[in-house]
Design a protein around this motif. Structure first.
Motif, PDB file in Angstrom:
ATOM      1  N   VAL A  19       0.835  -1.217  -0.154  1.00 43.90           N
ATOM      2  CA  VAL A  19      -0.042  -0.093  -0.025  1.00 43.90           C
ATOM      3  C   VAL A  19       0.894   1.251   0.170  1.00 43.90           C
ATOM      4  CG1 VAL A  19      -1.614   1.385   1.449  1.00 43.90           C
ATOM      5  CG2 VAL A  19      -2.020  -1.218   1.107  1.00 43.90           C
ATOM      6  N   ASP A  20       2.021   1.251   0.863  1.00 43.26           N
ATOM      7  CA  ASP A  20       2.832   2.384   1.006  1.00 43.26           C
ATOM      8  C   ASP A  20       3.757   2.640  -0.120  1.00 43.26           C
ATOM      9  OD1 ASP A  20       1.715   2.766   3.468  1.00 43.26           O
ATOM     10  OD2 ASP A  20       3.345   2.030   4.470  1.00 43.26           O
ATOM     11  N   MET A  21       4.178   1.673  -0.677  1.00 38.11           N
ATOM     12  CA  MET A  21       5.196   1.727  -1.710  1.00 38.11           C
ATOM     13  C   MET A  21       4.379   1.638  -3.143  1.00 38.11           C
ATOM     14  SD  MET A  21       7.683   2.465   0.169  1.00 38.11           S
ATOM     15  CE  MET A  21       9.079   2.276  -1.040  1.00 38.11           C
ATOM     16  N   GLU A  22       3.624   0.819  -3.549  1.00 43.93           N
ATOM     17  CA  GLU A  22       3.008   0.749  -4.577  1.00 43.93           C
ATOM     18  C   GLU A  22       1.671   1.348  -5.135  1.00 43.93           C
ATOM     19  OE1 GLU A  22       4.057  -1.602  -7.196  1.00 43.93           O
ATOM     20  OE2 GLU A  22       5.989  -2.277  -5.958  1.00 43.93           O
ATOM     21  N   PHE A  23       0.904   1.512  -4.001  1.00 40.51           N
ATOM     22  CA  PHE A  23      -0.588   2.217  -4.252  1.00 40.51           C
ATOM     23  C   PHE A  23      -0.476   3.575  -4.064  1.00 40.51           C
ATOM     24  CE2 PHE A  23      -2.506  -2.181  -2.971  1.00 40.51           C
ATOM     25  CZ  PHE A  23      -1.868  -2.761  -4.357  1.00 40.51           C
ATOM     26  N   MET A  24       0.185   4.194  -2.788  1.00 44.84           N
ATOM     27  CA  MET A  24      -0.226   5.438  -2.335  1.00 44.84           C
ATOM     28  C   MET A  24       0.464   6.338  -3.339  1.00 44.84           C
ATOM     29  SD  MET A  24      -2.115   5.312  -0.145  1.00 44.84           S
ATOM     30  CE  MET A  24      -2.498   6.793   0.505  1.00 44.84           C
ATOM     31  N   PRO A  25       1.784   5.993  -4.032  1.00 45.00           N
ATOM     32  CA  PRO A  25       2.212   7.000  -5.008  1.00 45.00           C
ATOM     33  C   PRO A  25       1.248   7.708  -6.106  1.00 45.00           C
ATOM     34  CG  PRO A  25       3.884   5.433  -4.587  1.00 45.00           C
ATOM     35  CD  PRO A  25       2.624   5.006  -3.954  1.00 45.00           C
ATOM     36  N   HIS A  26       0.266   6.847  -6.482  1.00 50.15           N
ATOM     37  CA  HIS A  26      -0.830   6.888  -7.674  1.00 50.15           C
ATOM     38  C   HIS A  26      -1.907   7.714  -6.970  1.00 50.15           C
ATOM     39  CE1 HIS A  26       2.079   4.560  -9.756  1.00 50.15           C
ATOM     40  NE2 HIS A  26       1.955   3.544  -8.729  1.00 50.15           N
ATOM     41  N   LEU A  27      -2.109   8.142  -5.628  1.00 48.55           N
ATOM     42  CA  LEU A  27      -3.153   8.769  -5.215  1.00 48.55           C
ATOM     43  C   LEU A  27      -3.503  10.037  -6.172  1.00 48.55           C
ATOM     44  CD1 LEU A  27      -5.412   8.791  -2.793  1.00 48.55           C
ATOM     45  CD2 LEU A  27      -3.708  10.256  -1.594  1.00 48.55           C
ATOM     46  N   ARG A  28      -2.748  10.807  -6.445  1.00 52.46           N
ATOM     47  CA  ARG A  28      -3.086  12.115  -6.935  1.00 52.46           C
ATOM     48  C   ARG A  28      -3.612  11.646  -8.496  1.00 52.46           C
ATOM     49  NH1 ARG A  28      -4.889  16.751  -5.702  1.00 52.46           N
ATOM     50  NH2 ARG A  28      -4.289  18.479  -6.960  1.00 52.46           N
ATOM     51  N   ALA A  29      -3.208  10.761  -9.124  1.00 46.21           N
ATOM     52  CA  ALA A  29      -3.260  10.457 -10.449  1.00 46.21           C
ATOM     53  C   ALA A  29      -4.846   9.793 -10.428  1.00 46.21           C
ATOM     54  CB  ALA A  29      -2.361   9.601 -11.096  1.00 46.21           C
ATOM     55  N   LEU A  30      -5.003   8.992  -9.206  1.00 44.35           N
ATOM     56  CA  LEU A  30      -6.299   8.580  -9.455  1.00 44.35           C
ATOM     57  C   LEU A  30      -7.472   9.282  -9.015  1.00 44.35           C
ATOM     58  CD1 LEU A  30      -5.517   5.351  -7.297  1.00 44.35           C
ATOM     59  CD2 LEU A  30      -6.492   5.139  -9.716  1.00 44.35           C
ATOM     60  N   TYR A  31      -6.941  10.509  -8.364  1.00 48.45           N
ATOM     61  CA  TYR A  31      -7.887  11.504  -7.965  1.00 48.45           C
ATOM     62  C   TYR A  31      -8.346  12.319  -9.202  1.00 48.45           C
ATOM     63  CZ  TYR A  31     -10.221  15.445  -6.412  1.00 48.45           C
ATOM     64  OH  TYR A  31     -11.230  16.668  -6.541  1.00 48.45           O
ATOM     65  N   ASN A  32      -7.241  12.596  -9.953  1.00 51.33           N
ATOM     66  CA  ASN A  32      -7.562  13.297 -11.214  1.00 51.33           C
ATOM     67  C   ASN A  32      -8.257  12.620 -12.297  1.00 51.33           C
ATOM     68  OD1 ASN A  32      -6.037  15.395 -10.307  1.00 51.33           O
ATOM     69  ND2 ASN A  32      -4.244  14.858 -11.221  1.00 51.33           N
ATOM     70  N   PHE A  33      -8.073  11.192 -12.404  1.00 54.77           N
ATOM     71  CA  PHE A  33      -8.824  10.247 -13.171  1.00 54.77           C
ATOM     72  C   PHE A  33     -10.571  10.503 -12.793  1.00 54.77           C
ATOM     73  CE2 PHE A  33      -9.991   6.061 -14.784  1.00 54.77           C
ATOM     74  CZ  PHE A  33     -10.117   6.310 -15.812  1.00 54.77           C
ATOM     75  N   ALA A  34     -10.513  10.109 -11.511  1.00 54.92           N
ATOM     76  CA  ALA A  34     -11.877  10.072 -11.014  1.00 54.92           C
ATOM     77  C   ALA A  34     -12.733  11.530 -11.320  1.00 54.92           C
ATOM     78  CB  ALA A  34     -12.023   9.700  -9.199  1.00 54.92           C
ATOM     79  N   LYS A  64       3.140  -8.572  -7.059  1.00 49.86           N
ATOM     80  CA  LYS A  64       4.099  -7.605  -6.730  1.00 49.86           C
ATOM     81  C   LYS A  64       5.192  -7.244  -7.851  1.00 49.86           C
ATOM     82  CE  LYS A  64       5.854  -7.923  -2.067  1.00 49.86           C
ATOM     83  NZ  LYS A  64       6.659  -8.494  -1.176  1.00 49.86           N
ATOM     84  N   GLY A  65       5.585  -6.106  -8.469  1.00 46.32           N
ATOM     85  CA  GLY A  65       6.312  -5.778  -9.442  1.00 46.32           C
ATOM     86  C   GLY A  65       5.819  -5.771 -10.774  1.00 46.32           C
ATOM     87  N   THR A  66       4.035  -5.964 -10.661  1.00 47.51           N
ATOM     88  CA  THR A  66       3.411  -5.654 -11.910  1.00 47.51           C
ATOM     89  C   THR A  66       3.149  -4.170 -11.839  1.00 47.51           C
ATOM     90  OG1 THR A  66       1.458  -6.246 -10.989  1.00 47.51           O
ATOM     91  CG2 THR A  66       2.570  -7.958 -12.279  1.00 47.51           C
ATOM     92  N   ASN A  67       2.308  -3.683 -12.935  1.00 47.16           N
ATOM     93  CA  ASN A  67       1.998  -1.999 -13.102  1.00 47.16           C
ATOM     94  C   ASN A  67       0.869  -1.884 -11.905  1.00 47.16           C
ATOM     95  OD1 ASN A  67       1.195   0.610 -13.753  1.00 47.16           O
ATOM     96  ND2 ASN A  67       1.462   0.185 -15.822  1.00 47.16           N
ATOM     97  N   ALA A  68       1.149  -1.343 -10.804  1.00 48.21           N
ATOM     98  CA  ALA A  68       0.099  -1.038  -9.802  1.00 48.21           C
ATOM     99  C   ALA A  68      -0.850  -0.007 -10.136  1.00 48.21           C
ATOM    100  CB  ALA A  68       0.769  -0.385  -8.257  1.00 48.21           C
ATOM    101  N   LYS A  69      -0.281   1.207 -10.981  1.00 41.79           N
ATOM    102  CA  LYS A  69      -0.911   2.153 -11.494  1.00 41.79           C
ATOM    103  C   LYS A  69      -2.168   1.829 -12.389  1.00 41.79           C
ATOM    104  CE  LYS A  69      -0.747   6.679 -13.555  1.00 41.79           C
ATOM    105  NZ  LYS A  69       0.078   7.625 -14.248  1.00 41.79           N
ATOM    106  N   ALA A  70      -1.933   0.912 -13.252  1.00 42.02           N
ATOM    107  CA  ALA A  70      -2.917   0.423 -14.179  1.00 42.02           C
ATOM    108  C   ALA A  70      -3.917  -0.434 -13.478  1.00 42.02           C
ATOM    109  CB  ALA A  70      -2.085  -0.522 -15.421  1.00 42.02           C
ATOM    110  N   TRP A  71      -3.514  -1.401 -12.444  1.00 43.45           N
ATOM    111  CA  TRP A  71      -4.453  -2.080 -11.746  1.00 43.45           C
ATOM    112  C   TRP A  71      -5.351  -1.203 -10.934  1.00 43.45           C
ATOM    113  CZ3 TRP A  71      -4.621  -3.722  -6.012  1.00 43.45           C
ATOM    114  CH2 TRP A  71      -5.479  -5.122  -6.081  1.00 43.45           C
ATOM    115  N   LEU A  72      -4.992  -0.233 -10.263  1.00 43.28           N
ATOM    116  CA  LEU A  72      -5.731   0.727  -9.457  1.00 43.28           C
ATOM    117  C   LEU A  72      -6.619   1.398 -10.227  1.00 43.28           C
ATOM    118  CD1 LEU A  72      -3.057   1.972  -7.060  1.00 43.28           C
ATOM    119  CD2 LEU A  72      -4.980   0.537  -6.437  1.00 43.28           C
TER     120      LEU A  72
END
Length: 193
Positions: A19-34, A64-72
């Motif tokens: 969550v901390d290393m793979e998911f949270m860095p994409h918070l802003r991009a997810l909000y913008n998309f939403a 692990k190691g796959t594209n977390a941003k695309a998954w989210l």
């Protein structure tokens, strides 16, 4: 044939690291998309929160190691479409307090007509014409434009996010860009292009 999803058994510590290393860095991009999908700050925040809750609930499906941003983004897009379909099947709702207030306010100032918040939110922003044209596109076309031209996903990543063949992605982005071009033709001419 559908490929089997390998499940992991992450420890609580590993889950927190993901969550901390793979998911949270994409918070802003997810909000913008939403926000680009909903045009409402509260709905966007709810959608992002729902996405992170689902991501955590199904974290053992994430490799692990796959594209977390695309998954989210895929989770968020599916949540948006499911909610959109659910709302579109509901009958129109009336705010009875607003109606009651209207009828009880005889002789006083009438409440203003209901406005589209999306129109208000983009009214004073630069690129109103572009935003309005993008907003007028069908959600499938708007989504591919946002993912490709604004978020920079590759066609392969978009195919995974949208769960459609890559040929459909190419076709849809081509049609979406043509529709956008048609809608902006008058604006482009007025700007001297």
């Amino acid at each position: 044939m559908e490929e089997a999803i390998e499940k992991n058994n992450y420890t609580d510590q590993e889950k927190q690291q993901l969550v901390d290393m793979e998911f949270m860095p994409h918070l802003r991009a997810l909000y913008n998309f939403a926000y680009k999908l909903t045009y409402d700050e509260d709905d966007s925040k709810d959608l992002v929160q729902d996405t992170y809750m689902k991501a955590y609930r199904f974290i053992n499906s994430f490799q692990k190691g796959t594209n977390a941003k695309a998954w989210l983004f895929r989770i968020l897009k599916n949540s948006f479409i499911n909610e959109f379909r659910k709302k579109s099947k509901q009958p129109a709702q009336v705010d009875y307090q607003e109606v009651e207030g209207y009828y009880n306010s005889e002789g006083t100032e009438k409440p203003s007509s209901t406005t589209d918040l999306r129109v208000d939110s983009v009214k004073n922003m630069m690129g109103d014409e572009i935003t309005s044209a993008l907003n007028s596109l069908d959600v499938d076309f708007r989504t591919v434009i946002i993912l490709c031209d604004l978020e920079g996903f590759t066609y392969d990543e978009m195919a995974k996010i949208l769960d459609i063949p890559i040929g459909t992605v190419r076709s849809r982005i081509h049609r979406a860009r043509n529709l956008l071009k048609e809608k902006l033709a008058g604006y482009a001419a007025s700007m001297g292009y």
